[in-house]
Design an enzyme around this catalytic site. Structure first.
Site, PDB file in Angstrom:
ATOM      1  N   LYS A   1      41.579  39.001  -3.696  1.00 19.58           N
ATOM      2  CA  LYS A   1      41.445  40.824  -3.871  1.00 19.58           C
ATOM      3  C   LYS A   1      42.810  41.019  -3.044  1.00 19.58           C
ATOM      4  O   LYS A   1      43.829  42.308  -3.486  1.00 19.58           O
ATOM      5  CB  LYS A   1      40.326  41.452  -3.539  1.00 19.58           C
TER       6      LYS A   1
ATOM      7  N   GLN B   1      32.365  41.645   1.536  1.00 19.04           N
ATOM      8  CA  GLN B   1      31.753  40.497   0.665  1.00 19.04           C
ATOM      9  C   GLN B   1      30.832  40.340   0.876  1.00 19.04           C
ATOM     10  O   GLN B   1      30.349  39.687   2.032  1.00 19.04           O
ATOM     11  CB  GLN B   1      33.238  39.432   0.739  1.00 19.04           C
TER      12      GLN B   1
ATOM     13  N   ASP C   1      33.331  49.160  -4.261  1.00 22.04           N
ATOM     14  CA  ASP C   1      32.985  48.465  -5.213  1.00 22.04           C
ATOM     15  C   ASP C   1      31.596  48.349  -5.644  1.00 22.04           C
ATOM     16  O   ASP C   1      30.700  47.841  -6.777  1.00 22.04           O
ATOM     17  CB  ASP C   1      31.781  46.714  -3.941  1.00 22.04           C
TER      18      ASP C   1
END
Ligand code: GUN
Length: 295
Positions: free
Chosen positions: A52, A96, A119
């Site tokens: 990412k 994460q 997200d």
């Protein structure tokens, strides 16, 4: 059969974002900034976050990765997120998952300022998604929608079967496909571990989204001719012939399913790349909103 090539589609998304960032640079403007938080030593999480942030670098976004020990107390991690919330340089926050057992995922996700929730996991984002209001869409289902749009795949009135009901993929995917939007308007069946007659249901599908995390689960006898197959699985399977000791496998038995399908995503090289492209799009949207609101 046509391969849905995540490399090509994600590259076109990234090229578009890079040209927007190049313009910001020319104008001497502030650049989009993504902050990633990673807890513990999960190899897969390390790989995803590294990918990412590398993609951020490639297109000219700024990024930072904050790493914490597996043992970090929940209240400390909450304080980390709060600091990122109040840092005006940061546009997007990504924590994460999975987090260690002692940390409640919801407590952390609910702390993220919804305006930085790239997200799309915050209940505010989820609520807006269900309402059909503009919001951050979780990156994997968003990436799948971008893929369907790029290849002009007809979804109107089709029967889409989503296997897996996770908050990250299956559930938002089922909502998007059922909505009255481009590449939506499907009749959706959301299947999970308690579904009876899964094989029969899959066999009636025009589009199958396999997102259950079981390598090779969807076999040729479960799919009808000319269906569209989207493989969201990314599992590490032991493979002594590889230097890493593992190989990446999807949820679809690609070798046997491909010849029956009209379109199919490979693993790797399919949805995984789209997830990152979609995250970058969300981050750019967060940046634009922040800039608009600061005027
Ligand atoms: N773990 C697996 N997929 C994701 C994702 O899209 N975002 C985050 N933050 N964690 C994940």
């Amino acid at each position: 059969m046509q391969i849905l090539d995540g490399k090509i589609v994600s590259q076109s998304v990234k090229d578009d974002l890079k040209s927007k960032v190049d313009l910001l640079k020319q104008q001497g403007k502030r650049l989009p900034f993504l902050a990633a938080v990673i807890v513990g030593n999960n190899g897969a999480s390390e790989t995803y976050v590294a990918s990412k942030t590398k993609n951020c670098d490639d297109i000219g976004f700024l990024s930072t990765t904050l790493r914490f020990e597996e043992t970090i107390p929940e209240d400390e991690l909450i304080r980390v997120v709060e600091e990122l919330n109040s840092d005006n340089k940061i546009d997007g926050i990504l924590v994460q998952l999975p987090l260690p057992q002692h940390i409640n995922n919801e407590s952390i996700i609910n702390t993220i300022n919804p305006s930085k929730d790239v997200d799309g996991f915050h209940p505010m984002s989820t609520g807006k998604l269900i309402q059909g209001s503009p919001t951050f869409i979780p990156a994997t289902p968003y990436g799948v929608m971008l893929m369907l749009a790029h290849y002009n795949i007809e979804t109107n009135g089709k029967h889409a079967v989503v296997i897996g009901r996770s908050n990250i993929v299956g559930r938002p995917m089922s909502i998007l496909l059922s909505q009255q939007i481009p590449n939506g308007n499907c009749t959706v069946t959301l299947c999970h571990s308690h579904t009876k007659n899964l094989k029969e249901i899959c066999f009636q599908a025009d589009i199958i989204i396999a997102a259950l995390g079981k390598p090779g689960f969807l076999t040729a006898d479960m799919v009808k001719e000319n269906s569209v197959i989207i493989d969201v699985g990314i599992s590490r399977v032991a493979d002594e012939s590889k230097k890493s000791g593992f190989t990446i496998k999807g949820d679809v038995d690609f070798e046997n399913v491909a010849s029956k399908s009209s379109y199919i995503t490979p693993v790797p090289g399919g949805v995984g790349l789209m997830t990152i492209a979609a995250l970058l799009k969300n981050t750019f949207n967060a940046y634009e909103m922040r800039e608009a609101n600061s005027k």
